[in-house]
Motif scaffolding. Structure first.
Motif, PDB file in Angstrom:
ATOM      1  N   GLU A 131      11.866   9.235  16.921  1.00  0.00           N
ATOM      2  CA  GLU A 131      10.573   9.914  16.953  1.00  0.00           C
ATOM      3  C   GLU A 131       9.834   9.580  15.668  1.00  0.00           C
ATOM      4  OE1 GLU A 131      10.066  14.021  18.532  1.00  0.00           O
ATOM      5  OE2 GLU A 131      12.261  14.081  18.475  1.00  0.00           O
ATOM      6  N   ALA A 132       8.505   9.656  15.723  1.00  0.00           N
ATOM      7  CA  ALA A 132       7.722   9.353  14.532  1.00  0.00           C
ATOM      8  C   ALA A 132       6.326   9.936  14.646  1.00  0.00           C
ATOM      9  CB  ALA A 132       7.639   7.839  14.317  1.00  0.00           C
ATOM     10  N   VAL A 133       5.743  10.226  13.486  1.00  0.00           N
ATOM     11  CA  VAL A 133       4.324  10.569  13.378  1.00  0.00           C
ATOM     12  C   VAL A 133       3.677   9.445  12.595  1.00  0.00           C
ATOM     13  CG1 VAL A 133       2.612  12.188  12.489  1.00  0.00           C
ATOM     14  CG2 VAL A 133       4.794  13.051  13.401  1.00  0.00           C
ATOM     15  N   LYS A 134       2.835   8.659  13.257  1.00  0.00           N
ATOM     16  CA  LYS A 134       2.185   7.536  12.596  1.00  0.00           C
ATOM     17  C   LYS A 134       0.934   8.002  11.863  1.00  0.00           C
ATOM     18  CE  LYS A 134       2.349   3.349  13.616  1.00  0.00           C
ATOM     19  NZ  LYS A 134       2.145   1.951  14.120  1.00  0.00           N
ATOM     20  N   ARG A 135       0.623   7.335  10.773  1.00  0.00           N
ATOM     21  CA  ARG A 135      -0.618   7.621  10.059  1.00  0.00           C
ATOM     22  C   ARG A 135      -1.767   6.929  10.769  1.00  0.00           C
ATOM     23  NH1 ARG A 135      -4.213   6.133   6.003  1.00  0.00           N
ATOM     24  NH2 ARG A 135      -3.427   4.006   5.873  1.00  0.00           N
ATOM     25  N   GLU A 136      -2.841   7.671  10.956  1.00  0.00           N
ATOM     26  CA  GLU A 136      -4.036   7.112  11.571  1.00  0.00           C
ATOM     27  C   GLU A 136      -4.888   6.480  10.487  1.00  0.00           C
ATOM     28  OE1 GLU A 136      -5.988  10.189  13.711  1.00  0.00           O
ATOM     29  OE2 GLU A 136      -4.209  10.696  14.911  1.00  0.00           O
ATOM     30  N   LYS A 137      -4.998   5.182  10.514  1.00  0.00           N
ATOM     31  CA  LYS A 137      -5.751   4.474   9.491  1.00  0.00           C
ATOM     32  C   LYS A 137      -7.250   4.681   9.666  1.00  0.00           C
ATOM     33  CE  LYS A 137      -2.368   0.811   8.641  1.00  0.00           C
ATOM     34  NZ  LYS A 137      -2.167  -0.647   8.547  1.00  0.00           N
ATOM     35  N   ALA A 138      -7.952   4.814   8.542  1.00  0.00           N
ATOM     36  CA  ALA A 138      -9.405   4.936   8.587  1.00  0.00           C
ATOM     37  C   ALA A 138     -10.013   3.610   9.046  1.00  0.00           C
ATOM     38  CB  ALA A 138      -9.935   5.315   7.213  1.00  0.00           C
ATOM     39  N   ALA A 195      17.376  15.660  11.657  1.00  0.00           N
ATOM     40  CA  ALA A 195      16.296  16.079  10.764  1.00  0.00           C
ATOM     41  C   ALA A 195      15.080  15.170  10.869  1.00  0.00           C
ATOM     42  CB  ALA A 195      16.786  16.086   9.320  1.00  0.00           C
ATOM     43  N   TRP A 196      13.929  15.746  10.544  1.00  0.00           N
ATOM     44  CA  TRP A 196      12.732  14.964  10.296  1.00  0.00           C
ATOM     45  C   TRP A 196      12.722  14.571   8.817  1.00  0.00           C
ATOM     46  CZ3 TRP A 196       9.130  12.881  13.391  1.00  0.00           C
ATOM     47  CH2 TRP A 196       8.995  13.373  14.698  1.00  0.00           C
ATOM     48  N   PHE A 197      12.552  13.280   8.538  1.00  0.00           N
ATOM     49  CA  PHE A 197      12.324  12.807   7.176  1.00  0.00           C
ATOM     50  C   PHE A 197      10.813  12.586   7.038  1.00  0.00           C
ATOM     51  CE2 PHE A 197      16.705  11.606   7.958  1.00  0.00           C
ATOM     52  CZ  PHE A 197      17.335  11.907   6.761  1.00  0.00           C
ATOM     53  N   PHE A 198      10.211  13.174   5.996  1.00  0.00           N
ATOM     54  CA  PHE A 198       8.765  13.017   5.854  1.00  0.00           C
ATOM     55  C   PHE A 198       8.422  12.456   4.479  1.00  0.00           C
ATOM     56  CE2 PHE A 198       9.737  17.393   4.707  1.00  0.00           C
ATOM     57  CZ  PHE A 198       8.880  17.727   3.673  1.00  0.00           C
ATOM     58  N   PHE A 199       7.224  11.841   4.400  1.00  0.00           N
ATOM     59  CA  PHE A 199       6.883  10.975   3.277  1.00  0.00           C
ATOM     60  C   PHE A 199       5.566  11.356   2.610  1.00  0.00           C
ATOM     61  CE2 PHE A 199       9.118   8.530   6.558  1.00  0.00           C
ATOM     62  CZ  PHE A 199      10.238   8.116   5.861  1.00  0.00           C
ATOM     63  N   TYR A 200       5.488  11.045   1.336  1.00  0.00           N
ATOM     64  CA  TYR A 200       4.274  11.183   0.522  1.00  0.00           C
ATOM     65  C   TYR A 200       3.577   9.831   0.366  1.00  0.00           C
ATOM     66  CZ  TYR A 200       1.718  12.014  -3.971  1.00  0.00           C
ATOM     67  OH  TYR A 200       0.782  12.118  -4.977  1.00  0.00           O
ATOM     68  N   HIS A 201       4.362   8.751   0.294  1.00  0.00           N
ATOM     69  CA  HIS A 201       3.818   7.437  -0.035  1.00  0.00           C
ATOM     70  C   HIS A 201       3.609   6.507   1.157  1.00  0.00           C
ATOM     71  CE1 HIS A 201       3.724   7.666  -4.373  1.00  0.00           C
ATOM     72  NE2 HIS A 201       5.017   7.877  -4.492  1.00  0.00           N
ATOM     73  N   ASP A 202       4.275   6.743   2.261  1.00  0.00           N
ATOM     74  CA  ASP A 202       4.293   5.780   3.362  1.00  0.00           C
ATOM     75  C   ASP A 202       2.891   5.584   3.948  1.00  0.00           C
ATOM     76  OD1 ASP A 202       4.930   4.276   5.730  1.00  0.00           O
ATOM     77  OD2 ASP A 202       6.952   5.099   5.655  1.00  0.00           O
ATOM     78  N   ALA A 203       2.458   4.330   4.049  1.00  0.00           N
ATOM     79  CA  ALA A 203       1.145   4.020   4.614  1.00  0.00           C
ATOM     80  C   ALA A 203       1.198   3.807   6.117  1.00  0.00           C
ATOM     81  CB  ALA A 203       0.577   2.765   3.939  1.00  0.00           C
ATOM     82  N   VAL A 204       2.391   3.862   6.694  1.00  0.00           N
ATOM     83  CA  VAL A 204       2.563   3.608   8.130  1.00  0.00           C
ATOM     84  C   VAL A 204       2.963   4.873   8.882  1.00  0.00           C
ATOM     85  CG1 VAL A 204       3.764   2.214   9.865  1.00  0.00           C
ATOM     86  CG2 VAL A 204       3.261   1.241   7.604  1.00  0.00           C
ATOM     87  N   THR A 227       0.829  -1.196   0.000  1.00  0.00           N
ATOM     88  CA  THR A 227       0.000   0.000   0.000  1.00  0.00           C
ATOM     89  C   THR A 227       0.863   1.244   0.000  1.00  0.00           C
ATOM     90  OG1 THR A 227      -1.779  -1.134   1.182  1.00  0.00           O
ATOM     91  CG2 THR A 227      -1.774   1.275   1.270  1.00  0.00           C
ATOM     92  N   LEU A 228       0.576   2.136  -0.928  1.00  0.00           N
ATOM     93  CA  LEU A 228       1.317   3.388  -1.050  1.00  0.00           C
ATOM     94  C   LEU A 228       0.326   4.544  -1.066  1.00  0.00           C
ATOM     95  CD1 LEU A 228       3.790   2.290  -3.850  1.00  0.00           C
ATOM     96  CD2 LEU A 228       4.328   2.537  -1.429  1.00  0.00           C
ATOM     97  N   ARG A 229       0.377   5.382  -0.047  1.00  0.00           N
ATOM     98  CA  ARG A 229      -0.411   6.596  -0.035  1.00  0.00           C
ATOM     99  C   ARG A 229       0.079   7.540  -1.137  1.00  0.00           C
ATOM    100  NH1 ARG A 229      -4.964   5.928   2.049  1.00  0.00           N
ATOM    101  NH2 ARG A 229      -5.116   8.173   1.656  1.00  0.00           N
ATOM    102  N   THR A 230      -0.758   8.464  -1.522  1.00  0.00           N
ATOM    103  CA  THR A 230      -0.347   9.534  -2.442  1.00  0.00           C
ATOM    104  C   THR A 230      -0.880  10.840  -1.843  1.00  0.00           C
ATOM    105  OG1 THR A 230      -2.318   9.198  -3.818  1.00  0.00           O
ATOM    106  CG2 THR A 230      -0.305   8.064  -4.494  1.00  0.00           C
ATOM    107  N   ASP A 231      -0.369  11.181  -0.667  1.00  0.00           N
ATOM    108  CA  ASP A 231      -0.950  12.235   0.153  1.00  0.00           C
ATOM    109  C   ASP A 231      -0.119  13.516   0.146  1.00  0.00           C
ATOM    110  OD1 ASP A 231      -3.027  10.556   0.827  1.00  0.00           O
ATOM    111  OD2 ASP A 231      -2.137   9.914   2.722  1.00  0.00           O
ATOM    112  N   PRO A 232      -0.614  14.575  -0.507  1.00  0.00           N
ATOM    113  CA  PRO A 232       0.093  15.855  -0.516  1.00  0.00           C
ATOM    114  C   PRO A 232       0.265  16.405   0.896  1.00  0.00           C
ATOM    115  CG  PRO A 232      -1.615  15.813  -2.201  1.00  0.00           C
ATOM    116  CD  PRO A 232      -1.833  14.618  -1.338  1.00  0.00           C
ATOM    117  N   ILE A 233       1.328  17.177   1.066  1.00  0.00           N
ATOM    118  CA  ILE A 233       1.632  17.808   2.350  1.00  0.00           C
ATOM    119  C   ILE A 233       1.410  19.307   2.214  1.00  0.00           C
ATOM    120  CG2 ILE A 233       3.385  18.197   4.130  1.00  0.00           C
ATOM    121  CD1 ILE A 233       4.152  15.431   1.789  1.00  0.00           C
TER     122      ILE A 233
END
Length: 285
Positions: A274-281, A251-260, A48-54
């Motif tokens: 440290e991390a910011v997890k994606r909240e799954k629907a 640094a913070w590394f941030f993602f467009y595709h990561d589903a986790v 699974t690959l998100r395509t989520d703009p920031i």
């Protein structure tokens, strides 16, 4: 919508849709027994690959990184082949923030492959029109040139439908550009010949978007590059440069595709601190 607040900035991930792509293609020559320990796949061996703009605001500007897969931009066959079961809700996400697509000032495009660029246009009155009509769209000169004149391989991802309507909005650069102070786009090549990364420096904090050189946290190993990469050795070289630099600078590394994960921070030993997890629907759980 998940947020990362750092250095006086707030990065917000919008829902740009989702694809499910072949795991072998996404991890190249890495055997599945190795990559599957770090990233899940389904019964079809798809990941699974998100395509989520920031979205973020800086110095009075409304800025987007990448554009999502839009709505109604793919055929039924493409939806099946790319494993799309969710299209873009970018406009709805912006509305929650009190922003309209016409309010977007800048769109930063690391590259123009279809899963990044579809959301730059939308259907209106039976034709494709700019989704962000007042924005300046930045991408590298090499990327823009190849998008309009793809080769036998790249024509599968560079579609004229994704550039014709936005041609007048595009601003290109050769090796590096700073569209707004503290935000840099740096040409790396690798995934595509014109691929770029994005760095953001603000109030002593540093953020790095490696884009498709490191589409997910599971691609942290510099040798784990995509079979989709046109120039894999350039991908490796860029990761060898920017990953240690980012870790050294906290640094913070941030993602467009990561589903986790939306963003992660690793120490100099490559350990996640440290991390910011994606909240799954609920429908995903």
């Amino acid at each position: 919508m998940e947020e990362l607040k750092v250095g006086g900035l707030t990065l917000t991930w919008l829902n740009g849709g989702v694809t499910n792509m072949d795991g072998g293609a996404m991890f190249g020559v890495v055997p599945k027994p190795l990559w599957s320990k770090k990233y899940d796949s389904n019964e079809k061996n798809q990941v699974t690959l998100r395509t989520d703009p920031i979205f973020f605001q800086m110095d009075g500007k409304n800025i987007l990184i990448e554009a999502g897969i839009g709505n109604g931009r793919l055929t039924d066959k493409q939806i099946r082949n790319y494993g799309v079961h969710e299209e873009s809700k970018v406009e709805e996400g912006l509305a929650e923030l009190g922003i309209t697509p016409a309010d977007i000032d800048i769109v930063l495009m690391t590259h123009m492959h279809f899963d990044h660029a579809l959301g730059l246009t939308k259907w209106a009155g039976g034709k494709l029109v700019p989704a962000f009509p007042n924005a300046v769209i930045y991408t590298s000169e090499i990327e823009w040139d190849e998008m309009r004149n793809p080769n036998i391989r790249s024509k599968n991802t560079y579609w004229k439908e994704n550039w014709e309507a936005i041609e007048e909005q595009v601003q290109t650069y050769k090796e590096e550009i700073e569209p707004i102070k503290g935000v840099k786009m740096i040409h790396t090549g690798g995934h595509s010949n014109g691929h770029s990364i994005i760095t953001i420096e603000r109030n002593g904090e540093w953020l790095v978007h490696m884009a498709d050189l490191m589409p997910t946290h599971a691609h942290q190993n510099v040798l784990w590059v995509l079979a989709y990469d046109d120039y894999p050795m350039d991908s490796i070289a860029a990761k060898q440069k920017w990953l240690p630099e980012g870790m050294k600078r906290n640094a913070w590394f941030f993602f467009y595709h990561d589903a986790v994960y939306r963003a992660v921070k690793w120490n100099e030993h490559g350990e996640m601190i440290e991390a910011v997890k994606r909240e799954k629907a609920a429908v995903e759980n």
